[in-house]
Write an enzyme that holds these catalytic residues in place. Structure first.
Site, short mmCIF file in Angstrom:
data_model
loop_
_atom_site.label_atom_id
_atom_site.label_comp_id
_atom_site.label_asym_id
_atom_site.label_seq_id
_atom_site.Cartn_x
_atom_site.Cartn_y
_atom_site.Cartn_z
N GLU A 74 0.81 -1.22 0.00
CA GLU A 74 0.00 0.00 0.00
C GLU A 74 0.84 1.27 0.00
O GLU A 74 0.58 2.20 -0.75
CB GLU A 74 -0.95 0.03 1.21
CG GLU A 74 -1.69 1.36 1.30
CD GLU A 74 -2.85 1.38 2.27
OE1 GLU A 74 -2.94 0.51 3.14
OE2 GLU A 74 -3.67 2.31 2.14
N ASP A 92 -0.58 -5.15 3.02
CA ASP A 92 -1.00 -3.93 3.71
C ASP A 92 -0.35 -3.94 5.09
O ASP A 92 -0.67 -4.79 5.93
CB ASP A 92 -2.53 -3.87 3.85
CG ASP A 92 -2.98 -2.50 4.33
OD1 ASP A 92 -2.13 -1.73 4.82
OD2 ASP A 92 -4.18 -2.20 4.22
N ILE A 94 -0.57 -1.91 7.68
CA ILE A 94 -1.59 -1.72 8.73
C ILE A 94 -2.93 -1.57 8.02
O ILE A 94 -3.17 -0.57 7.32
CB ILE A 94 -1.32 -0.49 9.62
CG1 ILE A 94 0.06 -0.57 10.28
CG2 ILE A 94 -2.42 -0.39 10.69
CD1 ILE A 94 0.39 0.58 11.24
N ASP A 95 -3.78 -2.56 8.16
CA ASP A 95 -5.14 -2.45 7.61
C ASP A 95 -6.05 -2.09 8.78
O ASP A 95 -6.09 -2.81 9.77
CB ASP A 95 -5.57 -3.76 6.94
CG ASP A 95 -6.90 -3.57 6.23
OD1 ASP A 95 -7.08 -2.53 5.57
OD2 ASP A 95 -7.78 -4.44 6.36
N THR A 97 -6.14 1.57 9.57
CA THR A 97 -5.31 2.64 10.13
C THR A 97 -6.13 3.59 11.01
O THR A 97 -5.63 4.07 12.03
CB THR A 97 -4.59 3.40 9.00
OG1 THR A 97 -3.79 2.46 8.27
CG2 THR A 97 -3.67 4.48 9.53
N ASP A 234 -5.72 -4.90 0.59
CA ASP A 234 -6.70 -5.03 1.67
C ASP A 234 -7.34 -6.42 1.69
O ASP A 234 -7.83 -6.86 2.73
CB ASP A 234 -7.83 -4.00 1.51
CG ASP A 234 -7.35 -2.56 1.66
OD1 ASP A 234 -6.69 -2.27 2.65
OD2 ASP A 234 -7.65 -1.74 0.76
C1 IPD Z 1 -9.12 0.54 4.78
C2 IPD Z 1 -9.87 -0.51 5.57
C3 IPD Z 1 -11.37 -0.27 5.48
C4 IPD Z 1 -11.84 -0.23 4.03
C5 IPD Z 1 -11.07 0.83 3.27
C6 IPD Z 1 -9.58 0.56 3.36
P1 IPD Z 1 -6.60 1.12 5.50
O1 IPD Z 1 -7.74 0.22 4.76
O2 IPD Z 1 -9.59 -1.80 5.08
O3 IPD Z 1 -12.06 -1.30 6.12
O4 IPD Z 1 -13.21 0.05 4.00
O5 IPD Z 1 -11.49 0.81 1.92
O6 IPD Z 1 -8.88 1.55 2.66
O7 IPD Z 1 -6.64 2.47 4.89
O8 IPD Z 1 -6.95 1.14 6.92
O9 IPD Z 1 -5.37 0.37 5.17
CA CA Z 2 -3.17 0.37 5.22
#
Ligand code: IPD
Ligand code: CA
Length: 295
Positions: A74, A92, A94-95, A97, A234
């Site tokens: 990412e 990713d 940190i998913d 964030t 993700d």
């Molecule tokens: C997000 C999360 C969120 C999803 C967003 C993503 P991030 O990732 O996975 O659940 O709805 O589309 O962008 O930004 O926390 O890595």
């Molecule tokens: Ca992320």
């Protein structure tokens, strides 16, 4: 060294698990700030120094151990270098964030490995709860490497339509335009009473992490997850875990039975004994979508 045409999937899985634990230590020792956190496109799309530090640690380690495989992460994503069919780590750091920044304990590291854009190894680790989900294509999905998913195993109840479904949705960070309209109107229709033309689903949940939503569908604690707007990093790892737990992934828009890893819209459905009700639930869900999703 791993041969590019013959990846050792078990070794890759174990190495990704070790990286997930290292990433977890960085995440657990972090002190992110709620305000004035770095944002990408708006105040709901965040990135912190920790996202970058974790990705840096992971990409450096992977490039050293597996120099023949590509890396798609990412924080270093370049739109001129889209995902290819080559064996690729899809990461990713940190998913979730937003959760991480607020201390809401649903952030994870999501480590996928895809071959021919097919998710093949997946490791998702939530260091706040010390929960590890992992899977290798063809070898089943596991919680903490010992409990086979789904959690109820052969006692899992058959799917029984949207009225009985607990569904993960996310608001995403795009808050205007056609995709926003479609999402919000669909949420309304799904939740509304039958007398008013809705599906009257049981309820909605938002874990705030696509990877953890997918793992919750995989373990059977959620029935579906509908998403538009997220990226391959993700979903790659969670997708393997879902599929190996008997779940299915289809496109977030109607009639897309063969979704693309980088298609950016997804519908995940949990497993069901003999797959009873799975396809019917997909079609029922698609029939409630109130417009296009354009990514
Ligand atoms: C997000 C999360 C969120 C999803 C967003 C993503 P991030 O990732 O996975 O659940 O709805 O589309 O962008 O930004 O926390 O890595
Ligand atoms: Ca992320």
């Amino acid at each position: 060294m791993d041969h590019p045409k013959d990846p050792n999937l078990n070794e890759i899985h174990d190495f990704l698990v070790s990286l997930a634990f290292k990433a977890g230590d960085i995440i657990n020792n972090a002190l992110p700030e709620t305000n004035d956190t770095g944002s990408k496109k708006n105040s709901a799309d965040l990135v912190t120094e920790y996202d970058r530090a974790v990705e840096d640690m992971i990409s450096t380690s992977l490039k050293e151990k597996y120099p023949n495989y590509d890396f798609h992460g990412e924080e270093t994503y370049d739109q001129n270098r889209p995902l290819t069919d080559a064996p690729t780590f899809v990461v990713d750091p940190i998913d979730g964030t937003v959760n991480f920044v607020h201390g809401f304990p649903f952030a994870c590291v999501s480590l996928g490995f895809a071959i021919g854009k097919i998710p093949t190894v997946g490791v998702v680790y939530n260091p706040s709860t010390k929960t590890l989900y992992s899977a290798i294509k063809g070898q089943g999905a596991y919680l903490n490497r010992e409990t086979r998913l789904p959690l109820k195993g052969s006692n899992m109840e058959p799917l029984a339509g949207l009225t009985n479904a607990l569904i993960a949705i996310e608001w995403g960070s795009d808050r205007s335009g056609i995709n926003w309209e479609t999402k919000v109107r669909t949420f309304e229709k799904l939740g509304q009473s039958k007398e008013n033309g809705g599906a009257m689903v049981r309820s909605f949940r938002s874990l705030g992490s696509a990877a953890l939503n997918l793992c919750a569908v995989a373990d059977g604690t959620l029935d579906l997850y509908w998403e538009g707007g997220c990226w391959a990093w993700d979903v790659c790892a969670g997708w393997v875990i879902l599929a190996e737990a008997g779940g299915i992934m289809v496109d977030g828009s109607p009639a897309g039975w063969e979704p693309r890893l980088d298609g950016r819209k997804y519908l995940a459905v949990r497993g069901s004994p003999n797959r009873v009700g799975q396809k019917e639930l997909v079609e029922e869900f698609w029939s409630y979508i109130q417009g296009p999703l354009e990514y």
